[in-house]
Motif scaffolding. Sequence first.
Motif, PDB file in Angstrom:
ATOM      1  N   CYS A   1     -74.703  11.360  -1.601  1.00 57.25           N
ATOM      2  CA  CYS A   1     -74.298  12.871  -1.169  1.00 57.25           C
ATOM      3  C   CYS A   1     -74.901  13.694  -2.835  1.00 57.25           C
ATOM      4  O   CYS A   1     -74.599  14.657  -2.383  1.00 57.25           O
ATOM      5  CB  CYS A   1     -72.974  11.738  -0.300  1.00 57.25           C
ATOM      6  SG  CYS A   1     -72.779  11.867   0.567  1.00 57.25           S
ATOM      7  N   ALA A   2     -74.949  13.238  -3.494  1.00 55.73           N
ATOM      8  CA  ALA A   2     -75.323  13.629  -4.629  1.00 55.73           C
ATOM      9  C   ALA A   2     -76.354  14.667  -4.014  1.00 55.73           C
ATOM     10  O   ALA A   2     -76.878  15.732  -4.405  1.00 55.73           O
ATOM     11  CB  ALA A   2     -75.641  12.531  -5.995  1.00 55.73           C
TER      12      ALA A   2
ATOM     13  N   THR B   1     -65.751  15.027  -2.498  1.00 52.63           N
ATOM     14  CA  THR B   1     -65.453  13.626  -1.605  1.00 52.63           C
ATOM     15  C   THR B   1     -63.955  12.727  -2.674  1.00 52.63           C
ATOM     16  O   THR B   1     -64.334  12.214  -3.419  1.00 52.63           O
ATOM     17  CB  THR B   1     -65.962  13.510  -1.575  1.00 52.63           C
ATOM     18  OG1 THR B   1     -67.598  13.954  -0.454  1.00 52.63           O
ATOM     19  CG2 THR B   1     -66.169  11.749  -1.287  1.00 52.63           C
ATOM     20  N   ARG B   2     -63.332  12.356  -1.516  1.00 50.96           N
ATOM     21  CA  ARG B   2     -62.118  10.898  -2.124  1.00 50.96           C
ATOM     22  C   ARG B   2     -63.450   9.618  -2.124  1.00 50.96           C
ATOM     23  O   ARG B   2     -62.987   9.619  -0.543  1.00 50.96           O
ATOM     24  CB  ARG B   2     -61.626  11.288  -1.462  1.00 50.96           C
ATOM     25  CG  ARG B   2     -60.112  11.691  -2.362  1.00 50.96           C
ATOM     26  CD  ARG B   2     -58.679  12.495  -1.344  1.00 50.96           C
ATOM     27  NE  ARG B   2     -57.919  11.200  -1.579  1.00 50.96           N
ATOM     28  CZ  ARG B   2     -57.195  10.518  -1.393  1.00 50.96           C
ATOM     29  NH1 ARG B   2     -56.441  10.925  -1.055  1.00 50.96           N
ATOM     30  NH2 ARG B   2     -56.413   9.798  -1.557  1.00 50.96           N
ATOM     31  N   TRP B   3     -63.634   9.289  -2.424  1.00 49.64           N
ATOM     32  CA  TRP B   3     -64.531   7.853  -2.471  1.00 49.64           C
ATOM     33  C   TRP B   3     -63.058   6.693  -2.322  1.00 49.64           C
ATOM     34  O   TRP B   3     -62.435   6.487  -3.219  1.00 49.64           O
ATOM     35  CB  TRP B   3     -65.158   7.322  -3.561  1.00 49.64           C
ATOM     36  CG  TRP B   3     -66.237   8.696  -3.528  1.00 49.64           C
ATOM     37  CD1 TRP B   3     -66.498  10.084  -5.082  1.00 49.64           C
ATOM     38  CD2 TRP B   3     -68.115   8.349  -2.545  1.00 49.64           C
ATOM     39  NE1 TRP B   3     -67.204  10.428  -4.531  1.00 49.64           N
ATOM     40  CE2 TRP B   3     -67.742   9.879  -3.296  1.00 49.64           C
ATOM     41  CE3 TRP B   3     -68.167   7.987  -1.638  1.00 49.64           C
ATOM     42  CZ2 TRP B   3     -69.470  10.480  -2.846  1.00 49.64           C
ATOM     43  CZ3 TRP B   3     -68.912   8.488  -1.249  1.00 49.64           C
ATOM     44  CH2 TRP B   3     -69.927  10.108  -1.730  1.00 49.64           C
ATOM     45  N   PRO B   4     -63.378   5.994  -0.932  1.00 48.10           N
ATOM     46  CA  PRO B   4     -62.569   4.353  -1.110  1.00 48.10           C
ATOM     47  C   PRO B   4     -62.766   3.295  -1.922  1.00 48.10           C
ATOM     48  O   PRO B   4     -63.804   4.185  -2.931  1.00 48.10           O
ATOM     49  CB  PRO B   4     -62.604   3.767  -0.115  1.00 48.10           C
ATOM     50  CG  PRO B   4     -64.323   4.884   0.562  1.00 48.10           C
ATOM     51  CD  PRO B   4     -64.709   5.589  -0.404  1.00 48.10           C
ATOM     52  N   ASP B   5     -61.933   2.035  -2.495  1.00 49.79           N
ATOM     53  CA  ASP B   5     -62.733   1.921  -3.265  1.00 49.79           C
ATOM     54  C   ASP B   5     -63.693   0.293  -2.134  1.00 49.79           C
ATOM     55  O   ASP B   5     -63.828   0.736  -1.168  1.00 49.79           O
ATOM     56  CB  ASP B   5     -61.498   0.583  -3.832  1.00 49.79           C
ATOM     57  CG  ASP B   5     -60.899  -0.202  -2.327  1.00 49.79           C
ATOM     58  OD1 ASP B   5     -61.024  -1.072  -2.267  1.00 49.79           O
ATOM     59  OD2 ASP B   5     -60.284   0.537  -1.311  1.00 49.79           O
ATOM     60  N   GLN B   6     -64.385  -0.343  -3.444  1.00 48.79           N
ATOM     61  CA  GLN B   6     -65.204  -1.251  -2.862  1.00 48.79           C
ATOM     62  C   GLN B   6     -65.147  -2.302  -3.931  1.00 48.79           C
ATOM     63  O   GLN B   6     -65.016  -2.404  -4.706  1.00 48.79           O
ATOM     64  CB  GLN B   6     -66.365  -0.791  -3.197  1.00 48.79           C
ATOM     65  CG  GLN B   6     -67.857  -1.622  -2.651  1.00 48.79           C
ATOM     66  CD  GLN B   6     -68.905  -1.062  -1.979  1.00 48.79           C
ATOM     67  OE1 GLN B   6     -69.149  -0.261  -1.155  1.00 48.79           O
ATOM     68  NE2 GLN B   6     -69.745  -1.098  -2.735  1.00 48.79           N
TER      69      GLN B   6
ATOM     70  N   GLU C   1     -69.146  22.215  -1.035  1.00 48.20           N
ATOM     71  CA  GLU C   1     -67.570  22.197  -1.846  1.00 48.20           C
ATOM     72  C   GLU C   1     -67.040  20.922  -1.420  1.00 48.20           C
ATOM     73  O   GLU C   1     -66.851  20.517  -2.133  1.00 48.20           O
ATOM     74  CB  GLU C   1     -67.329  23.707  -1.200  1.00 48.20           C
ATOM     75  CG  GLU C   1     -67.702  24.735  -2.548  1.00 48.20           C
ATOM     76  CD  GLU C   1     -66.961  25.701  -1.576  1.00 48.20           C
ATOM     77  OE1 GLU C   1     -65.744  25.576  -1.155  1.00 48.20           O
ATOM     78  OE2 GLU C   1     -67.519  27.153  -2.180  1.00 48.20           O
ATOM     79  N   ARG C   2     -67.695  20.306  -0.113  1.00 48.15           N
ATOM     80  CA  ARG C   2     -66.396  19.392   0.429  1.00 48.15           C
ATOM     81  C   ARG C   2     -67.458  18.756  -0.879  1.00 48.15           C
ATOM     82  O   ARG C   2     -66.110  17.180  -0.584  1.00 48.15           O
ATOM     83  CB  ARG C   2     -67.069  19.339   2.197  1.00 48.15           C
ATOM     84  CG  ARG C   2     -66.271  20.443   2.637  1.00 48.15           C
ATOM     85  CD  ARG C   2     -66.675  20.300   4.423  1.00 48.15           C
ATOM     86  NE  ARG C   2     -65.770  21.682   4.946  1.00 48.15           N
ATOM     87  CZ  ARG C   2     -64.599  21.380   5.778  1.00 48.15           C
ATOM     88  NH1 ARG C   2     -64.127  20.500   5.669  1.00 48.15           N
ATOM     89  NH2 ARG C   2     -63.778  22.499   5.974  1.00 48.15           N
ATOM     90  N   LEU C   3     -68.432  18.160  -0.092  1.00 50.42           N
ATOM     91  CA  LEU C   3     -69.059  17.105  -0.815  1.00 50.42           C
ATOM     92  C   LEU C   3     -68.285  16.698  -2.099  1.00 50.42           C
ATOM     93  O   LEU C   3     -68.156  15.369  -2.762  1.00 50.42           O
ATOM     94  CB  LEU C   3     -70.279  16.533  -1.128  1.00 50.42           C
ATOM     95  CG  LEU C   3     -71.524  17.031   0.100  1.00 50.42           C
ATOM     96  CD1 LEU C   3     -73.168  17.128   0.466  1.00 50.42           C
ATOM     97  CD2 LEU C   3     -71.390  15.307   0.804  1.00 50.42           C
TER      98      LEU C   3
ATOM     99  N   PRO D   1     -67.862  15.141   5.094  1.00 48.77           N
ATOM    100  CA  PRO D   1     -70.077  15.168   5.388  1.00 48.77           C
ATOM    101  C   PRO D   1     -70.412  13.446   5.122  1.00 48.77           C
ATOM    102  O   PRO D   1     -70.745  13.029   5.698  1.00 48.77           O
ATOM    103  CB  PRO D   1     -70.582  16.621   4.077  1.00 48.77           C
ATOM    104  CG  PRO D   1     -69.410  16.521   3.452  1.00 48.77           C
ATOM    105  CD  PRO D   1     -68.404  16.616   3.844  1.00 48.77           C
ATOM    106  N   ALA D   2     -69.094  13.020   3.690  1.00 44.51           N
ATOM    107  CA  ALA D   2     -69.761  12.039   3.367  1.00 44.51           C
ATOM    108  C   ALA D   2     -69.012  11.191   4.109  1.00 44.51           C
ATOM    109  O   ALA D   2     -69.712  10.352   4.447  1.00 44.51           O
ATOM    110  CB  ALA D   2     -68.703  11.877   1.849  1.00 44.51           C
ATOM    111  N   GLY D   3     -67.978  11.671   4.932  1.00 40.28           N
ATOM    112  CA  GLY D   3     -67.841  10.498   6.255  1.00 40.28           C
ATOM    113  C   GLY D   3     -68.495   9.971   7.619  1.00 40.28           C
ATOM    114  O   GLY D   3     -69.118   9.238   7.419  1.00 40.28           O
TER     115      GLY D   3
END
Length: 394
Positions: free
Chosen positions: A60-61, A36-41, A31-33, A267-269
Amino acid sequence: MRETTHAHHSRNAIVPFQCATPQAIVDDLRERLARTRWPDQLDGAEWDYGTEREYLRELCAYWADQFDWHAAEARFNAYPQYMTQVDGENLHFYHIRSPEPDAIPLVIVHGYPGSVTEFLEVFGPLSDPARHGGSRRDAFHVIAPSIPGYGWSGPTQRQGFDTNSAAAAFVTLMERLGYSRYVVQGGDWGARIVTAMAEQRPDRVASIHLNMIGGSPPDPNDPLAGLTDDEIAYVTWKKAYDARESGYYAIQSTKPQSLAYGLTDSPAGLAGWIVEKFRTWSDCDGEVERAFSKDQLLENIMLYWVTGTINSAMRLYYESLGPGRFSASLGERLMVPTGHAQFPGDIRRTPRAWAERAYNIVHWKRMPQGGHFAALEQPQLFVDELRGFFSGFR
């Protein structure tokens, strides 16, 4: 987020352990994955600023949809594991006794951001060489502890638990297991810990083997004196490397708690923080999956997640290298016979003349391939190296 709870036992008790994560923890992770709020790049940034976003999205996927943690646990549980307590700290360890009567005890110690999962592929060949194409005379009783603060050992309980504390705990463990003479091996933190074991009990540690070794120049005013061209190139490279790649070290040795909130919650972090090191520190030419499969990466990352130990793992930097805790002096030269395997992709390839100021070097080998996570990257080379070196100390 501890994976399991441990009943209180008598002070020196050693009890069997099996990892068994509640499904609710796995469901929560997914659920956390998904949230996930992804940052810019920035366009064209690749890995210049840290872990590359699209690679991490892909990892992560896979973690959320395909990675099978319970199958990983079955792999972990294929070898005998135990728990004990030393000075109030939980200590998880593998203890794989060889079927060979002349086997010698071998302690192998992981580092950061690794874990005992690094050794799964070498447990069998080291403990039962006859079943893995080797000679019976090369057998070891293998003891692989999780450093307190890491993995199933769980978070450390007190301030000041450093690498010397870990070494003392492992010496105590070997006493409890009934081993009065043994050999030790380590890289990264493991190298510092097994060195300290030999310093604390040179009467029991017959020899040590390191796949990362420390040292300092004989003449600080002329550090390049006497070095080969390859060693000079390395020292030059390392200076530039440290300027570019030591941010994690500065944070973890001064303010690990501040970072730990994000890594413990996301978890992504956590994956982004750890996978960058596996890419940078391995012999992979910038393609992390040339050295490790997604499953291997995630087994290790997931172990930090389910045990909630990224904070205590990072805290070992503060306790061992933080303000007022570290001196560049290496102290007295360790006289226990020492072997070193220098893997070309590692981040510390200390010149031999520097290492000999700190260690009684009796074996020095430049490996053909591999990096910082030697047993995981090159299990056969790692096994062959340990069999060859320790054959002289049986």
